[in-house]
Design an enzyme around this catalytic site. Structure first.
Site, PDB file in Angstrom:
ATOM      1  N   LYS A  42       0.856  -1.272  -0.034  1.00 47.52           N
ATOM      2  CA  LYS A  42      -0.132  -0.008  -0.128  1.00 47.52           C
ATOM      3  C   LYS A  42       0.783   1.541  -0.043  1.00 47.52           C
ATOM      4  CE  LYS A  42      -2.214  -0.330   3.648  1.00 47.52           C
ATOM      5  NZ  LYS A  42      -1.506  -1.818   4.525  1.00 47.52           N
ATOM      6  N   ARG A 121      -8.220   0.650  10.833  1.00 51.56           N
ATOM      7  CA  ARG A 121      -8.065  -0.480  10.496  1.00 51.56           C
ATOM      8  C   ARG A 121      -9.065  -1.393  11.433  1.00 51.56           C
ATOM      9  NH1 ARG A 121      -2.401   0.547   9.467  1.00 51.56           N
ATOM     10  NH2 ARG A 121      -1.124  -1.564   9.929  1.00 51.56           N
ATOM     11  N   ARG A 160      12.097  -7.184   3.740  1.00 51.42           N
ATOM     12  CA  ARG A 160      12.211  -5.564   3.442  1.00 51.42           C
ATOM     13  C   ARG A 160      13.427  -5.023   4.849  1.00 51.42           C
ATOM     14  NH1 ARG A 160       6.662  -2.580   4.393  1.00 51.42           N
ATOM     15  NH2 ARG A 160       6.671  -2.923   6.797  1.00 51.42           N
ATOM     16  N   ARG A 193      12.065  -3.129   9.983  1.00 49.27           N
ATOM     17  CA  ARG A 193      11.253  -2.076  11.274  1.00 49.27           C
ATOM     18  C   ARG A 193      11.732  -3.840  11.979  1.00 49.27           C
ATOM     19  NH1 ARG A 193       7.207  -0.200   7.745  1.00 49.27           N
ATOM     20  NH2 ARG A 193       5.755  -0.961   9.109  1.00 49.27           N
ATOM     21  N   ARG A 204       0.009  -9.419  12.972  1.00 48.24           N
ATOM     22  CA  ARG A 204       0.148  -8.198  13.032  1.00 48.24           C
ATOM     23  C   ARG A 204      -1.236  -8.889  11.363  1.00 48.24           C
ATOM     24  NH1 ARG A 204       4.933  -5.650   9.883  1.00 48.24           N
ATOM     25  NH2 ARG A 204       3.585  -4.034   8.569  1.00 48.24           N
TER      26      ARG A 204
END
Ligand code: AMP
Length: 248
Positions: A42, A121, A160, A193, A204
């Site tokens: 996103k 969310r 990532r 992260r 998550r």
């Protein structure tokens, strides 16, 4: 890639900050919500859409990360709690997130439009957003729902790496830096992260399934939902997004 429009100061630093580098508002301004599990891309699509449509990426996750990096100001108890929850991969409380978006209402009435990334969310947040839309007198153009198989979500998130110096994002397989572990843009060491670590990824994904996935039906019922596949390269997904919006 073209440069992002505006510095988003009013969003990232909150009320009292003025954005610079916005230029003239576009002839058509877009008000979009980007929905999808973490790792569906996103944020990448929001950057691409920003350069094409002029609307700013309004990411609630980025507001929290920006607050964390702001060592010069003491954090409020609500923000301290939010950052601890975020580290674990869980969802910050609706009251805190809705409060943060509510105090940035200027961004929601901005003539350049906006791309909400990571908000709402939960159904409670979506209802609060509807109240803000009615108070500020705007309507959404669409809700883009990015879909991706869970195995690919995990592969994307765990690979990532991000640069704390300039904010650029890399991937160990899909977009490796020229020198392993070092940002191509500014030479800073890349980091993972905290919420991209395996334990946090699992939390998550479960938070997405339990709290956010119901928003698909919520926005379907309002006739706003455009579901597209997030598989393939960012350029391919971007092309599909523009097609779904009729904005090619
Ligand atoms: P993101 O950058 O969108 O993946 O967000 C990073 C983290 O910030 C999430 O895992 C949550 O802990 C927190 N967060 C961001 N946006 C929200 C939201 N709308 N509601 C609850 N928590 C959020």
């Amino acid at each position: 890639m073209a440069l992002r429009t505006g510095d988003r100061a009013a969003w990232l630093r909150g009320p009292g900050s003025e954005c610079t580098g916005m230029g003239e508002p576009p002839l058509r301004s877009w008000r979009l919500i980007l929905l999808g599990a973490p790792g569906t891309g996103k944020g990448t699509q929001a950057e691409l859409l920003n350069t094409r449509l002029g609307a700013c990426q309004l990411s609630t996750g980025e507001v929290f990360r920006a607050a964390k990096g702001c060592g010069d100001r003491p954090l409020s108890p609500a923000l301290q709690e939010a950052l601890a929850v975020m580290k674990s991969g869980g969802l910050v409380s609706d009251d805190t997130v809705v409060g943060i978006v509510g105090e940035r209402h200027r961004c929601l009435s901005c003539l350049h439009g906006f791309l909400l990334d990571g908000f709402p969310r939960t159904v409670e947040q979506a209802l609060a957003l509807e109240e803000m839309a009615s108070a500020l007198d705007f309507e959404f153009d669409a809700v883009i729902n990015y879909e991706l198989p869970t195995s690919e979500v995990i592969r994307r998130l765990s690979g990532r790496r991000t640069c704390k110096g300039c904010g650029r994002s890399f991937h160990v397989e899909d977009l490796p830096p020229r020198t392993s572990g070092i940002c191509d843009g500014c030479g800073t060491a890349l980091t993972q992260r905290e919420d991209d670590r395996p334990e946090a990824i699992a939390v998550r994904l479960e938070a997405y399934r339990a709290a956010t996935a119901p928003l698909v039906d919520f926005y379907q019922a309002r006739g706003l939902l455009r579901t597209i596949s997030a598989e393939g390269t960012p350029a391919e997904v971007f092309h599909r997004t523009l097609q779904a919006l009729g904005a090619e």
